[in-house]
Design a protein around this motif. Structure first.
Motif, short mmCIF file in Angstrom:
data_model
loop_
_atom_site.label_atom_id
_atom_site.label_comp_id
_atom_site.label_asym_id
_atom_site.label_seq_id
_atom_site.Cartn_x
_atom_site.Cartn_y
_atom_site.Cartn_z
N ALA A 1 -31.13 29.21 -29.31
CA ALA A 1 -30.91 30.50 -28.69
C ALA A 1 -29.17 31.10 -28.40
O ALA A 1 -28.43 30.36 -28.42
N ALA A 2 -29.55 32.43 -28.24
CA ALA A 2 -28.58 32.99 -28.08
C ALA A 2 -27.79 32.72 -27.59
O ALA A 2 -27.51 32.30 -26.30
N GLU B 1 -24.85 33.88 -26.38
CA GLU B 1 -25.19 34.94 -25.11
C GLU B 1 -25.99 34.82 -23.77
O GLU B 1 -25.76 35.24 -22.52
N GLN B 2 -27.31 34.58 -23.84
CA GLN B 2 -28.22 33.80 -23.20
C GLN B 2 -28.76 32.88 -22.55
O GLN B 2 -28.01 33.07 -21.86
N GLN B 3 -27.14 31.73 -23.57
CA GLN B 3 -27.13 30.46 -22.82
C GLN B 3 -25.10 30.76 -21.79
O GLN B 3 -26.32 30.43 -20.73
N THR B 4 -24.67 31.54 -21.96
CA THR B 4 -23.62 32.20 -20.96
C THR B 4 -24.25 32.94 -20.02
O THR B 4 -23.16 32.38 -19.28
N ARG B 5 -25.49 33.39 -19.77
CA ARG B 5 -25.70 34.45 -18.79
C ARG B 5 -26.77 33.21 -18.23
O ARG B 5 -26.58 33.44 -16.43
N THR B 6 -27.55 32.01 -18.48
CA THR B 6 -27.23 31.14 -17.85
C THR B 6 -26.60 30.24 -17.20
O THR B 6 -27.25 29.92 -15.80
N GLY C 1 -32.44 28.76 -23.84
CA GLY C 1 -33.42 30.24 -23.36
C GLY C 1 -32.59 30.40 -22.20
O GLY C 1 -31.79 30.37 -21.64
N ASP C 2 -33.53 30.87 -20.76
CA ASP C 2 -33.31 30.79 -19.57
C ASP C 2 -33.29 29.62 -18.94
O ASP C 2 -32.89 29.88 -17.56
#
Length: 207
Positions: free
Chosen positions: A84-85, A87-92, A185-186
């Motif tokens: 998973a990207a 940035e996506q991991q960090t947002r989650t 992912g999310d």
């Protein structure tokens, strides 16, 4: 023990750890049977021949091939989750951290997969569950039960540990805990909560 990188660090500044040393990968290995794990490590890491593995495990060559194949397929299937990207991991991870500090149990549960598992490392010095906790409700409840026990000066922010997103808690700028997240992912599929002071002592105040 956790090796930290700043959340805004570039790729060149991230901690260069092989996958075989990450906490999440170790958790995947933990989920294999003892024989599968031994066959996989001896074959894939130490490059033993199957005849040698058979001697170590006291079984047949064919059985070793079967064990190693099953383990490799299992590990390969789980490795896809790590792609998973960042940035996506960090947002989650940031959403989960906000849910924690705000005491938002439904919000935290919504970010976790149905099979999420939490491991807590207290090192025998800090009270911690002896067995892993599984399921969004149990994991969220564990973190929410911590809120009333936290010192007034406690703060939390998202960083990276061992190549994974992590929530780093501090009290008066000193590390208090590190929660390493396995993000697919999310959704969060695994967490390693480190509260063992011996494993936090090496972290600098600005980690």
């Amino acid at each position: 023990e956790p090796l930290m990188a700043h959340p805004d660090a570039g790729q060149a500044n991230t901690v260069p750890l092989a996958e075989s040393l990450t906490m999440v990968f170790l958790a995947v290995l933990d989920s294999l049977s003892p024989l599968q794990r031994a066959a996989y490590l001896l074959r894939e890491v130490f490059v033993y021949e199957f005849a040698q593995i058979a001697q170590v495990l006291e079984t047949s060559d064919d059985e070793c091939r079967r064990l190693a194949r099953q383990a490799k397929e299992y590990v390969s299937a789980h490795r896809a989750r790590f792609a998973a990207a960042p940035e996506q991991q960090t947002r989650t991870a940031q959403k989960f951290a906000r849910g924690f500090v705000n005491g938002d149990m439904p919000g935290m549960m919504a970010l976790m997969s149905d099979d999420v598992t939490l491991w807590v490392d207290g090192g025998g010095k800090i009270d911690a569950p002896r067995e892993p906790l599984s399921g969004p409700g149990y994991v969220a409840r564990y973190f929410l039960n911590l809120l009333p026990t936290l010192p007034p000066a406690f703060t939390a922010r998202v960083g990276h540990a061992n190549g994974q997103p992590a929530i780093v808690g501090r009290v008066s700028r000193r590390p208090y805990n590190v929660a390493v997240l396995d993000v697919d992912g999310d959704h969060i599929r695994g967490l390693r909560q480190i509260i063992n002071p011996d494993k936090l002592r090496h972290l600098p105040p600005d980690a």
